[in-house]
Scaffold this motif. Structure first.
Motif, PDB file in Angstrom:
ATOM      1  N   UNK A 165       0.875  -1.137   0.050  1.00  0.00           N
ATOM      2  CA  UNK A 165       0.201   0.072   0.036  1.00  0.00           C
ATOM      3  C   UNK A 165       0.866   1.138   0.152  1.00  0.00           C
ATOM      4  N   UNK A 166       0.551   2.073  -0.982  1.00  0.00           N
ATOM      5  CA  UNK A 166       1.404   3.386  -0.865  1.00  0.00           C
ATOM      6  C   UNK A 166       1.198   4.358   0.025  1.00  0.00           C
ATOM      7  N   UNK A 167       2.118   4.812   0.628  1.00  0.00           N
ATOM      8  CA  UNK A 167       1.939   6.087   1.574  1.00  0.00           C
ATOM      9  C   UNK A 167       1.442   7.539   0.753  1.00  0.00           C
ATOM     10  N   UNK A 168       1.121   8.483   1.693  1.00  0.00           N
ATOM     11  CA  UNK A 168       0.812   9.684   0.642  1.00  0.00           C
ATOM     12  C   UNK A 168       1.940  10.093   0.062  1.00  0.00           C
ATOM     13  N   UNK A 169       3.259  10.147   0.845  1.00  0.00           N
ATOM     14  CA  UNK A 169       4.365  10.819   0.138  1.00  0.00           C
ATOM     15  C   UNK A 169       4.865  10.001  -1.155  1.00  0.00           C
ATOM     16  N   UNK A 170       4.590   8.721  -1.088  1.00  0.00           N
ATOM     17  CA  UNK A 170       4.937   7.797  -2.461  1.00  0.00           C
ATOM     18  C   UNK A 170       4.097   8.449  -3.445  1.00  0.00           C
ATOM     19  N   UNK A 171       2.550   8.526  -3.089  1.00  0.00           N
ATOM     20  CA  UNK A 171       1.701   8.927  -4.174  1.00  0.00           C
ATOM     21  C   UNK A 171       2.127  10.083  -4.814  1.00  0.00           C
ATOM     22  N   UNK A 172       2.358  11.113  -3.933  1.00  0.00           N
ATOM     23  CA  UNK A 172       2.914  12.503  -4.261  1.00  0.00           C
ATOM     24  C   UNK A 172       4.251  12.434  -5.063  1.00  0.00           C
ATOM     25  N   UNK A 173       5.182  11.862  -4.629  1.00  0.00           N
ATOM     26  CA  UNK A 173       6.548  11.520  -5.147  1.00  0.00           C
ATOM     27  C   UNK A 173       6.277  11.169  -6.714  1.00  0.00           C
ATOM     28  N   UNK A 174       5.359  10.176  -6.895  1.00  0.00           N
ATOM     29  CA  UNK A 174       5.258   9.511  -8.280  1.00  0.00           C
ATOM     30  C   UNK A 174       4.342  10.151  -9.154  1.00  0.00           C
ATOM     31  N   UNK A 175       3.402  10.996  -8.481  1.00  0.00           N
ATOM     32  CA  UNK A 175       2.408  11.861  -9.084  1.00  0.00           C
ATOM     33  C   UNK A 175       1.345  11.085  -9.436  1.00  0.00           C
ATOM     34  N   UNK A 176       1.052  10.244  -8.682  1.00  0.00           N
ATOM     35  CA  UNK A 176      -0.086   9.298  -9.043  1.00  0.00           C
ATOM     36  C   UNK A 176      -1.412  10.169  -8.866  1.00  0.00           C
ATOM     37  N   UNK A 177      -2.325  10.334 -10.057  1.00  0.00           N
ATOM     38  CA  UNK A 177      -3.375  10.970  -9.896  1.00  0.00           C
ATOM     39  C   UNK A 177      -4.800  10.321 -10.097  1.00  0.00           C
TER      40      UNK A 177
END
Length: 144
Positions: A99-111
Motif C-alpha cells: 500500500x502506498x503512503x501519501x508521500x509515495x503517491x505524491x512523489x510518483x504523481x499518481x493521480x
C-alpha cells in the motif's frame, strides 16, 4: 482462561498477518532495486474496475511472465488498508501487495489508476502509462 488467551492470540495473529507493508519513497526504491528482474508495477485501487481487470489479465498470463523472468508487484493507493486487502483477496491472485503512503503517491504523481510502470533489472524506470492496458499492450511496453 486458556480459551480467552487463545482467542486473543488468534485475533492478534490474524490482524498482524493481514497487515500490508506501507511503502514510503525509500522503501519503494529499495523494493524495485532489490528485485533483480524486470518488474511490472501496477498502481491500483479497490474501487477501480479497470484496475481489477488489468490485474486479472496479468495473472492469467503469469506463466508467460515467469518464463521471461518478469515479476509483478501491486501497489494500492487506497486510503483504507482494509479495502485494499479485501479487494486483493477477491482478485484471487498471488502477486505481492503493498500500500502506498501519501508521500509515495505524491512523489510518483499518481493521480489516477490504473498506472503500469515498467522497471528494468537495475531498478530504472523503463516506461510508465496510465489507463487500462491489455496484456498485448503491456508486452509492447516491455519491448520498447
Amino acid at each position: 482462561m486458556r480459551i480467552f488467551l487463545l482467542l486473543i492470540s488468534l485475533i492478534f495473529y490474524s490482524t498482524y498477518s493481514n497487515a500490508l507493508v506501507k511503502l514510503k519513497i525509500d522503501d519503494f526504491q529499495q523494493l524495485i532495486r532489490k528485485n533483480k528482474s524486470t518488474t511490472i508495477v501496477v498502481f491500483w485501487a479497490s474501487y477501480c474496475p479497470y484496475c481489477k481487470k488489468e490485474i486479472k489479465e496479468l495473472y492469467k498470463n503469469k506463466i508467460k511472465l515467469d518464463k521471461k523472468q518478469i515479476s509483478v508487484i501491486l501497489i494500492s493507493i487506497d486510503k483504507l488498508e482494509s479495502s485494499a486487502l479485501r479487494a486483493y483477496k477477491n482478485l484471487n491472485v498471488d502477486f505481492p501487495l503493498y500500500i502506498a503512503t501519501n508521500n509515495l503517491i505524491n512523489y510518483l504523481n499518481i493521480r489516477l489508476v490504473p498506472i503500469i510502470a515498467i522497471y528494468d533489472k537495475f531498478g530504472n524506470m523503463h516506461d510508465i502509462a496510465p489507463g487500462y492496458k491489455t496484456f498485448t499492450e503491456i508486452l509492447k511496453m516491455l519491448k520498447e
